[in-house]
Structure formats: C-alpha cells, structure tokens
Design a protein around this motif. Structure first.
Motif, short mmCIF file in Angstrom:
data_model
loop_
_atom_site.label_atom_id
_atom_site.label_comp_id
_atom_site.label_asym_id
_atom_site.label_seq_id
_atom_site.Cartn_x
_atom_site.Cartn_y
_atom_site.Cartn_z
N ARG A 242 0.80 -1.21 0.00
CA ARG A 242 0.00 0.00 0.00
C ARG A 242 0.84 1.27 0.00
O ARG A 242 0.33 2.37 -0.19
CB ARG A 242 -0.89 0.03 1.24
CG ARG A 242 -2.26 -0.53 0.99
CD ARG A 242 -3.13 -0.17 2.17
NE ARG A 242 -4.36 -0.92 2.12
CZ ARG A 242 -5.31 -0.82 3.04
NH1 ARG A 242 -5.15 0.00 4.06
NH2 ARG A 242 -6.40 -1.52 2.95
N PHE A 243 2.14 1.10 0.29
CA PHE A 243 3.00 2.28 0.44
C PHE A 243 3.03 3.10 -0.84
O PHE A 243 3.14 4.32 -0.80
CB PHE A 243 4.41 1.83 0.83
CG PHE A 243 5.27 2.94 1.34
CD1 PHE A 243 5.08 3.43 2.62
CD2 PHE A 243 6.25 3.51 0.56
CE1 PHE A 243 5.87 4.45 3.12
CE2 PHE A 243 7.05 4.54 1.05
CZ PHE A 243 6.84 5.01 2.32
N ASN B 210 -1.32 6.99 -1.04
CA ASN B 210 -0.21 7.28 -0.13
C ASN B 210 0.79 8.21 -0.76
O ASN B 210 1.40 9.02 -0.07
CB ASN B 210 0.49 6.00 0.33
CG ASN B 210 1.41 6.30 1.51
OD1 ASN B 210 1.05 7.08 2.37
ND2 ASN B 210 2.58 5.73 1.49
N VAL B 211 0.97 8.12 -2.07
CA VAL B 211 1.90 9.05 -2.71
C VAL B 211 1.40 10.47 -2.52
O VAL B 211 2.16 11.38 -2.16
CB VAL B 211 2.08 8.71 -4.21
CG1 VAL B 211 2.85 9.81 -4.90
CG2 VAL B 211 2.79 7.38 -4.35
N MET C 17 5.07 16.15 3.01
CA MET C 17 6.39 16.75 2.85
C MET C 17 6.29 18.19 2.36
O MET C 17 7.29 18.87 2.27
CB MET C 17 7.26 15.91 1.91
CG MET C 17 6.90 16.01 0.44
SD MET C 17 8.09 15.14 -0.59
CE MET C 17 7.51 13.47 -0.53
N SER C 18 5.06 18.66 2.06
CA SER C 18 4.96 19.95 1.40
C SER C 18 5.55 21.10 2.24
O SER C 18 6.29 21.92 1.71
CB SER C 18 3.52 20.25 1.02
OG SER C 18 2.75 20.38 2.17
N ILE D 85 -4.49 6.36 8.27
CA ILE D 85 -5.60 6.29 7.33
C ILE D 85 -5.16 5.62 6.04
O ILE D 85 -5.87 4.80 5.46
CB ILE D 85 -6.18 7.70 7.07
CG1 ILE D 85 -6.88 8.20 8.34
CG2 ILE D 85 -7.16 7.68 5.90
CD1 ILE D 85 -7.32 9.63 8.29
N ILE D 86 -3.94 5.94 5.60
CA ILE D 86 -3.42 5.28 4.40
C ILE D 86 -3.24 3.79 4.65
O ILE D 86 -3.59 2.94 3.84
CB ILE D 86 -2.06 5.88 3.99
CG1 ILE D 86 -2.18 7.37 3.76
CG2 ILE D 86 -1.51 5.17 2.76
CD1 ILE D 86 -3.16 7.74 2.69
N LYS D 87 -2.69 3.48 5.82
CA LYS D 87 -2.35 2.08 6.10
C LYS D 87 -3.59 1.23 6.32
O LYS D 87 -3.68 0.12 5.83
CB LYS D 87 -1.45 2.02 7.33
CG LYS D 87 -0.75 0.69 7.51
CD LYS D 87 0.28 0.79 8.64
CE LYS D 87 0.82 -0.57 8.99
NZ LYS D 87 1.65 -0.53 10.20
#
Lengths: 316, 437, 323
Positions: free
Chosen positions: A33-34, A39-40, A47-48, B223-225
């Motif tokens: 899922r990374f 997630n991207v 990081m913004s 939430i992503i995970k």
C-alpha cells in the motif's frame, strides 16, 4: 587517476538517487500500500511544508550562512494569518507571508549591518518569534473557519490537484529558475565560494544576503500559512520541527554548509528521502527511539556518500 | 593587556557579588519580618503556557490564590526538570512558603519534595508522582498528592468506545510522548478495558507527543495504512484528538469515533459539532486550585492525616448530551468553584472539596502496579497501620459527606454519563466510586 | 602624532569591549534587584552559582571544538546519553556511577571526533546526527522514563555542603574549570587547538597532527559535558532522556557572548564564565521578577544579539562580511 576521480564524482552525483530508490523499494516491498496513489499523495502532502521551507533554506546555505529561525517564523506567520483570517480572508495569507519576509529582512539586516553571525542571529530570533507567536495566540490554538483561508491548502487551482500538493511544485520551479538562471542565483554561489573575493569583484553582497534571507522568510511564511490552513488552526510551536529537518534535508541532498556547492534539485532529493523514511517508519510502527537513531544514521550515511571532498579545503 | 583588563573585570565582578551578598545578609532578616503580615506569595508550577490544559490549570490556581487573599505567582519550566527544581529553589530562597503544581517528569518529584522539606515550604502536587515515593518518605512539608487515576480514565475511555461501536470494531491508540506516565497509563487502561469486549481490537498504537500537529500526521499515515478499517481512535489528550479529527475529515472518514481526554473551551467546540465522540474531563483547574488551597491550609496549621496524603480525584465523561452543561458551567470567565469553601482552616466544619476524593493506599496504587520497588525500599508502615485502623474508610466517608455542592456534577439528563468517577483501591480490589447528583 | 592618537583610541575600545560582559552582568543585577528584592539575597545568588556551575562545565567543554572553528551540537545527546547509559549500568549511585558518567561522556565525544577527523565530515552535520542517535539510545534504554538514583553519596556531589551555605557543585565545578582553563592556555594541546582554529593549513604545515588534536578537542568536549551531567544528575537525583533539552542554545550563546568567535581561533575557555553568568542571571532574574515567559524569550534575544554586537566592535574593521 583523473579518470577514476571523474567516475567517482559521476557516481556521487547519482548516489542520492540510488539511496532513494533503495529506501523506496524497501518500504514498497514491505507494504504494497505504500506506493498506492493515495499514499503518494499523502506523502507529497506531508512533505509539502518541509519542501517549501527547505527551498528557502537552500538559498541561505548556498551562501554559507544558516537560518535557524525558519520553524519559529512559520509558526509566527501562521498565527498572523489565522488571526487576520476572519477579517481579510485570503488577504490574511498575503499578510502572513509578508510578515515572513519582514522577519527575513530583519535577519538579513542584523547579519550584514550589525555583523553578527547568522547562526546566532537566527537562533536568538527563533526564541523571540516563538515568544511573539505565543503572545499573539494567547498560548492557545487559533481556530480558522474562513473558507478562503482553508482553501489555501484544500482547494485546487489546477486540474483538481490540491493546492497543498501544487504549491511546493511551483516553489521548486521558481527556486530552480532563480538559483540556476539568474545573476542573483550565480552570485549566491559566488558568495558561498569566496565571499571576500565576491565583495571586491563589485557584486552587492550585502543586498544579496538580505534578499536571500527575505526569500527564506517568505518560504517560511508560505509554509506557516499552509500549515495553519491544513490543521484548520495555528498551533503553538507547530513549525518547530521544520528547522532541524530543513537543514538536514538541504545537507543530505548534498548542499554544503560551507556554501558554494549544491542546488535546489539536490534539496528536493533530501526532502523526499526524509519524508519517505519518516512515513515508512510510521507504517512500520517504529518506536520513537529507533526513529531517532535511524534519522541520525541516515544523515551521516547520506552526507558521507554525498559530500564532495575535492571542493573542501579542510573540514571544520 | 587583554589579560590585564580581564583580571580587572573579574575582580570587579567578584566585588559585585560580595557586595550583593553583604547587602542580602544585612537586609535579609528585615524583609522576612516585613513579609509576615499582609498577603503571602503562593507559587504554582507547571510546564508551559503553550498548552490548553495548563492554561486552564493556571486559571484555577490563580482564582484560588486570589480568593484566599494571597498573591499569585506562577513559574513554567518548558518540561525541563532542571528548570523546575531551579525555579522552586529560587522562590524558596525568596521566602515563598506555599507551593503547589505539576512537575515535568515523575522523577523530579523526589528532589522537589526533598527540597520543600529542606527549605520548610508547604507543598502539594498533582498528576505526576515518582515511582514508590510517598509523602511520608519525603517529610511533613509535602502535604497532598492529587491524582485523577490514569488507568481508570483509560478504562472509562475503553468502555465508552465499546459502547459507541456496539462492542465491535477496530480502534487506534494515540499515546502522549515517551515517558509520560499519565499518557501511557491511560493507554494501558484503554487496552485493559477492551479485553472485556471480544469484538474490540487495537490495530496500532503510536506516540503523538500531546500536540495537534503530531496527532494529525500520525492519523494521516494510519488512514493510508488501514483505510476504512478504522472505527475509532482513542487519544490520551484532546489536542491530539482534534488533530486526528481534522485528518479523518480531510480523508472523508466521517463516522470514526474519536475520544479524547481533558476538556476545555477550545476543544468543546469539536465535541459539540460531532467531530469528537467523547471527552474525559479531569477537572484540571480544580486540581490546580485545590492543591493551592491545601498548601494554604498547611501554612495555617492544618495537618493532613496519613490517608489524606495521597488522594484519587474525580473525573467525568462528556458527550454531546452534556457538552452544553460543561460549556455553561466551566468555560465562562470565572470557574464555578467556591475556593474559600474548600479550605479546612477557613471552614473547619462545613468545608466542601467540591469534587469526589478518595484516599489512595500506596501498596496497591495502580500507578506503581507494574513497577518494581527500588532495592531496599519499603512503603512507610504508617500507611498499612492507617488501613488496618479503618482510617482510610473514615476519610473516604468524610470527603464524601462534605461534598455537598453538586454544581460540578453532570445533570441527570445526560445519563449514563451523569456521574463523577474516582478510583478506589482501599478495599480488597480496585473499584471505581461513582457519584450522581 | 595622528597615528599615535589613533592607536591609543583603538586600545581604549578594546579595553571597554572586554568589559562589556561584566557591565552587562552588573546592569542586569541592578535591574533585577529592583524588580525583585529577593534576587539579591545570598541564597538566591548561591542558586545562580549552582545553576551556573552546570552550565559552566558544559560551555567550557563546547568551547574547545568552537575554538577550532568546529561546532558541537550534540550537547543534549551527550547529556542524556552519558547520564542514562551510566545509570542503566550502575543505578546505585556509587563512585563507579560517577566514573561511568564521565567515561561515557568522553566516549560519545570521541565518537564525534572520529567521524569529523577520520571520515572528514563537517562537525555541524556529524554532531546534529549523533545528537539524534545519542538521544535515541537514551530513550530506548528508558522508554522515556527516568532512572532515579537514590544515593546520598551521589546527591551530595551537588547538594552537599562542605562549606556551610555553599553547595559542593559550585566548588567542585570551579576546580574542574580552573584545571581546564590551565589546559587550554598553558599546554601544548590548548595551543595547538587554537592554532588549528586560526589557520588549519598553516597548522598542518607546522607539523601539527591536525586529526589527532581534532579528536582530542571533541573528546574534551564530551568529557566536560559528562562532568556537567554528573552535577546535573546528582542535583536532581536522576538520569532521564528528557534532561538536557535547553542546554544547546544557552551554552552556545554563553560561549559566544564570552568572546569566543564561531569562526575559531579567537577567545578561550577562560572568558566563557562571563557568558554563562549572563545567561543564568537572565534566567533566574526574569523568573523571579515575574516576567512573562513569552516576553523572556524576546528579552533574551535582544540582550544576546546586543552583547555579541558590542563584543565584535573591535574586529569589525577586519570583517567586511558576515555569514
């Protein structure tokens, strides 16, 4: 002999990239899922702030100076924006960013005119700005409900790409252009390389230094308002982590603290690396202690493969 | 030359210090006498003003001290133990005789309580206590330790979460910063409570440093995970809960149940608009004010009994049902307490603690349950003697009888959360005392 | 004739500038005595000195790398690292604990020095990174909690009073400080470190083993920070991963206000004591004077920038630019 030196320099050039790929693959394989689009986007989002501030920091470090006030400055500008938001709406963001520019100008003026080393000036101002921000917000988060202000991060100006992802990209482009394509940018390298010689060559060094500090201040202002907009409030000390992380990002990217070597694209690598490692460790549920140790080790590793020793007379 | 002027400078400096010292020796006693009449200075210590909890904490202490006709001083330490000790030491040197407040780490309580006994300053503290270190170990000047039981608060949070999710769901746990005993114990209590519900599960736990921004970024990664798997998030303070709520809202997760700890004006908004499901209120301002009142009473000759040296204090559960009551009662310009009425010396017969208070028996204190005693340490035997003689039961009843002003008890319309809870470990096992209007 | 006049004038400025820290200290003391009469009490002055004794050792330690033109940002890391590691190995608080704290401080400093001198990495980034690592180790060992050291022997190192009214830490720290002032001024090591700070290439050509003295400077820094940690831990009766958070900023400022330039080669351990006193008097005086913490930050910034400005006056003609 010369050939091998050249080859190592070529290798050096791509080492940050290799490091990035290795780290990404590691997390990607561990957690499929990374690298989901979700997630991207989340990564870019997280990081913004760091990206924007690090862009500003690049200007400063290229000159061989340092700006330790960016984090506190971001908090300060975020508070000003949040306080004015009910009255000015989107205009509050502009005032917030201008406040950042003002702080930058103050930094630059004290460094160049009063002649106090930038490390000390900005470190002292960091405390003062934190204090001022706390006073302004009465030590408690300032909630924002103005929709225009909130749209600064969550709205989208272009192709339904959220602003919070768009703004850093614009900033990278602008900084790349300014540093690499303008006389101003070239004189930054000149100051970092040999300030004394630059001074005598007729470049208006002091003016350029002040402008560079203002740019750093503006970037801190943008990041601060963006943070406030995203958290829907300006919180005490919210920008604090940006200071150490932005210096680390710039240096990990390969811009040298002594000045004169490096550039904005290198900083992008640094920021992306830090963000991926940070988020990856969140995925793994790594203990805070291990997190500290990994961050430190990566910094040493990245800098030792990245640093161009041929351009350094001696290491301080 | 450089050295020469430096020598002169050093000599000058030493002279200044000597002069100052001489001045203070000569003038010190005089000032001390002058200070005995009129309003006394009372010090309250806490970590930082940049924190909602400590802002209301400051308000409580200030109101109490001023109600008692004294002069309020506060000192913050930015969570640095060395600054905390140094502040107390400086104020002790300037003849402040009453101190109360919060210590930045549990370990610094030992030196702080030794210091007050060395300097003969009356002291009462809240929330943090060193492992296996009781007021009787330090000496008579440390009067009372106030503690809304962290484990019980976490367990309460777990029960409410299970209730909200109909006893089936996957939840996340946001702790404070590493080393915060209160944060970790609340988390532990939450997990213990969930063991009673086979359908409930803790997906992951993480430190959120008690701040809104860290709460936000940790939740965004979760939430992503875990995506839609998340049913609830339990947070050991409310700043992190608000951060988690903002992250959930941005990701479009609208029915995640979020529970926080510690209620104040700023975060009650989020409870009212439904972003948060529940908040555990631990009466921060009351803790600060009552601790100051205890120091005042001791200064005026009151001596706590053995059972009173450590007290478990009340907390409440807030949901949308009683949010309005809480805002009306606690979030105005003035707190609803009659501080003078709390004082044992001003009102020897009809004093009223205005909160539920139950004595803590150190041997089975939840805070120390999983901590080994230091080598050679034994809890002072006075505590077991007091338990055996029934003193603990008497004191519990005494405080219950005197708690008459029920303004701070939630209204009965908000059942099942119309109660004040307090942990009670003086029987054979630890239970929760409950009080309704 | 004109040349003579100019010369004497210059000397005057230098003299005055050397007195700047002392003038600032006296001015602060007068102001704070008015703000709060308790400030000038003997017991409070002792409190200031006790606070200073810890800062003094740490600041004196950090002065060594700064004299070389390097920097040590791992102060917090070494404080928590040496305290926590030693207390984990020997929580009893005997002589062995004391020795361990110093030894581990030395080792952590040595590690910094090796990275800087042997792998040739800039000290700024090395110590920034090792700070993370040392703190991480400390948090890992304690899970963020503290280790209480309940030994009277250990507590007496700081809190005991061999001379009535004066805590031991003031006397012991003073002795250690004098030893290191001597070391920095009268020994080969001290002079070489200074020479490296002045011009590293010249020092190397003179036959000084630059790498060796760099390592020594960082090791000395670690040792003295360890020494400060000892007094700190003894005073509080504990070691904790959250102990040293405020020291980086304050000690660096103390070193610079004391007259040691960040560029290296100028200043010395001797003058660091003045910077330390300014910092501790400010902290203590503003707290006792009841000044809002948020305003304290700002006052500190103004006073510190102001003192650095005043100190740098005589060198201004030599420096066209500042980085």
């Amino acid at each position: 002999m010369k050939e091998s030196v050249k080859r190592t320099t070529a290798l050096m050039k791509y080492l940050p990239l290799i490091l990035l790929v290795v780290v990404s693959l590691f997390f990607g394989i561990l957690y499929p899922r990374f690298f989901s689009i979700k997630n991207v986007l989340n990564l870019i989002r997280q990081m913004s702030f760091l990206m924007i501030v690090s862009m500003g920091m690049t200007f400063i470090i290229l000159m061989g100076s340092i700006d330790a006030s960016v984090g506190a400055n971001a908090t300060f500008c975020g508070v000003i924006g949040a306080l004015l938001a009910p009255y000015l709406g989107g205009g509050a963001i502009i005032i917030g960013i201008l406040a950042g520019a003002g702080v930058g100008a103050l930094n630059g003026t004290i460094v160049t005119k009063v002649k106090v080393p930038s490390f000390l000036v900005t470190l002292s101002l960091m405390g003062a700005l934190d204090g001022a921000a706390l006073l302004l917000m009465h030590s408690s988060p300032v909630n924002i409900s103005n929709q225009t202000f909130l749209d600064f991060s969550n709205g989208s100006l272009l192709f339904s790409l959220p602003n919070v992802d768009l703004i850093p990209i614009i900033m990278i482009a602008v900084c790349y252009f300014v540093i690499n394509k303008t006389a101003f940018g070239r004189s930054l390298y000149a100051i970092g390389g040999n300030e004394q010689a630059t001074f005598y060559s007729g470049i208006r060094v002091r003016q350029i230094q002040i402008i560079a500090f203002m740019i750093s201040g503006i970037m801190a202002g943008v990041a601060g308002c963006l943070q406030a907009s995203m958290f829907e409030a300006a919180c005490p000390y919210m920008g604090d982590a940006l200071m150490m992380n932005s210096i680390a990002a710039v240096v990990i990217g390969g811009t040298q603290l002594s000045g004169g070597v490096g550039g904005p694209l290198r900083t992008v690598f640094g920021v992306v690396l830090i963000a991926i490692i940070g988020s990856g460790m969140n995925f793994m549920g790594v203990e805070p202690a291990t997190r500290h140790i990994v961050t430190g080790a990566i910094m040493i590793l990245a800098v030792s493969v990245n640093i161009d020793r041929s351009k350094m007379a001696y290491v301080k | 030359m450089y050295k020469n002027s430096f020598k002169k400078a050093t000599i000058l400096l030493i002279c200044v210090f000597l002069l100052a010292g001489a001045y203070s020796f000569a003038g010190g006693e005089q000032e001390q006498n002058a200070a005995a009449a009129g309003p006394q200075k009372m010090l309250t210590t806490y970590c930082t003003m940049a924190n909602d909890f400590f802002l209301t904490f400051d308000q409580g202490a200030k109101e109490a001290v001023e109600a008692l006709g004294n002069e309020y001083i506060s000192a913050t330490d930015d969570r640095k133990p060395e600054k905390f000790i140094s502040n107390m030491s400086s104020y002790a040197a300037s003849d402040v005789k009453m101190m109360s407040g919060y210590s930045p780490t549990i370990g610094s309580v030992i030196e702080a309580t030794k210091l007050v006994n060395r300097e003969k300053v009356y002291y009462s503290n809240v929330l943090e206590i060193a492992d296996w270190w009781t007021p009787l170990d330090a000496g008579p000047y440390w009067g009372m330790f106030h503690f809304p039981d962290a484990r019980a608060i976490g367990m309460q949070g777990g029960d409410v979460m299970a209730e909200a999710l109909q006893k089936k769901g996957k939840t996340l746990l946001l702790l404070g910063f590493p080393g915060s005993k209160a944060g970790n114990d609340r988390g532990l209590g939450y997990k213990i409570a969930l063991e009673n519900y086979p359908g409930m599960e803790v997906l992951a736990e993480e430190y959120g440093d008690f701040t809104r921004d860290k709460g936000y970024s940790v939740t965004a990664d979760w939430i992503i995970k875990y995506g839609d798997e998340i049913d609830g998030i339990y947070c050991t303070n409310t700043s992190m809960a608000v951060g988690a709520a903002v992250a959930c809202k941005e990701a479009g997760l609208t029915d995640v149940k979020i529970i926080g700890t510690d209620a104040n004006k700023e975060n009650m908004k989020y409870l009212k608009d439904g972003s948060l499901y529940g908040i555990c209120g631990i009466f921060g301002p009351w803790l600060a004010g009552h601790a100051a009142v205890v120091a005042y009473d001791m200064y005026n000759g009151w001596e706590p009994t053995v059972a009173e040296t450590m007290m478990s204090t009340g907390f409440i559960m807030l949901t949308q049902d009683n949010a309005d009551w809480y805002i009306d009662t606690f979030c105005g310009d003035k707190l609803p307490y009659d501080w003078k009425k709390m004082s044992r010396t001003l009102n020897p017969d009809n004093w009223d603690p205005q909160n539920l208070m139950v004595p803590i028996f150190p041997e089975t204190f939840s805070n120390w349950e999983f901590v080994e005693k230091p080598k050679g340490y034994e809890v002072p035997k006075e505590y077991s003697e007091a338990l055996a003689s029934g003193e603990y039961k008497e004191i519990r009843q005494l405080y219950l009888d005197h708690f008459k002003d029920h303004t701070t008890v939630p209204p009965s319309s908000s059942a099942p959360y119309d109660k004040v809870f307090a942990s009670n470990n003086i029987g054979s096992e630890t239970v929760v005392d409950v009080l309704t209007k | 004739m004109t040349a003579d006049v100019r010369k004497t004038k210059k000397i005057d400025i230098k003299k005055v500038v050397n007195l700047v820290p002392v003038i600032v200290i006296i001015a602060l003391m007068i102001i704070f005595s008015f703000l709060s009469p308790a400030f000038i009490r003997f017991r409070n002055l002792v409190e200031i000195l006790q606070l200073s004794s810890i800062y003094l050792l740490i600041a004196a330690g950090v002065t060594f790398p700064i004299l070389m033109g390097s920097i040590d940002l791992s102060i917090t890391g070494i404080i928590v690292g040496s305290g926590v590691i030693a207390a984990t190995i020997a929580p009893v608080g005997g002589l062995f604990t004391v020795f361990l704290i110093l030894f581990i401080g030395l080792c952590l400093g040595l590690f910094n020095g090796l990275l800087v001198a042997k792998i040739k990495l800039p000290s700024f980034i090395v110590t920034l990174a090792t700070n993370f690592i040392y703190c991480g180790i400390a948090v890992a060992l304690t899970e963020g909690y503290n280790i209480n050291i309940r030994s009277n022997f250990f507590s007496n190192i700081s809190n005991g009073r061999m001379i009535p009214g004066i805590p031991n830490s003031i006397i012991l720290a003073g002795v250690v400080y004098i030893v290191f002032v001597y070391l920095s001024e009268k020994t080969k090591t001290g002079r070489y470190i200074m020479a490296i700070g002045g011009k590293e290439d010249v020092a190397a050509r003179m036959g000084i083993n630059v790498a060796k003295y760099k390592i020594i400077a960082f090791a000395l820094s670690g040792l003295l920070i360890g020494c400060g940690t000892l007094f700190l831990s003894a005073r509080l009766g504990m070691a904790s991963a959250r102990l040293g958070s405020g020291y980086l900023f304050n000690t660096l400022i103390a070193v610079v206000v004391g007259g040691t330039a960040l560029s290296g080669g100028v200043g010395g351990v001797r003058r660091t004591i003045l910077g330390v006193l300014i910092i501790t008097i400010l902290e203590n005086g503003m707290t006792l004077g009841g000044i809002d913490v948020r305003i304290q930050y700002m006052v500190k910034a103004v006073i510190l920038i102001g003192s650095v400005f005043l100190i740098s006056i005589p060198d201004r003609s030599r420096q066209d630019l500042m980085k």
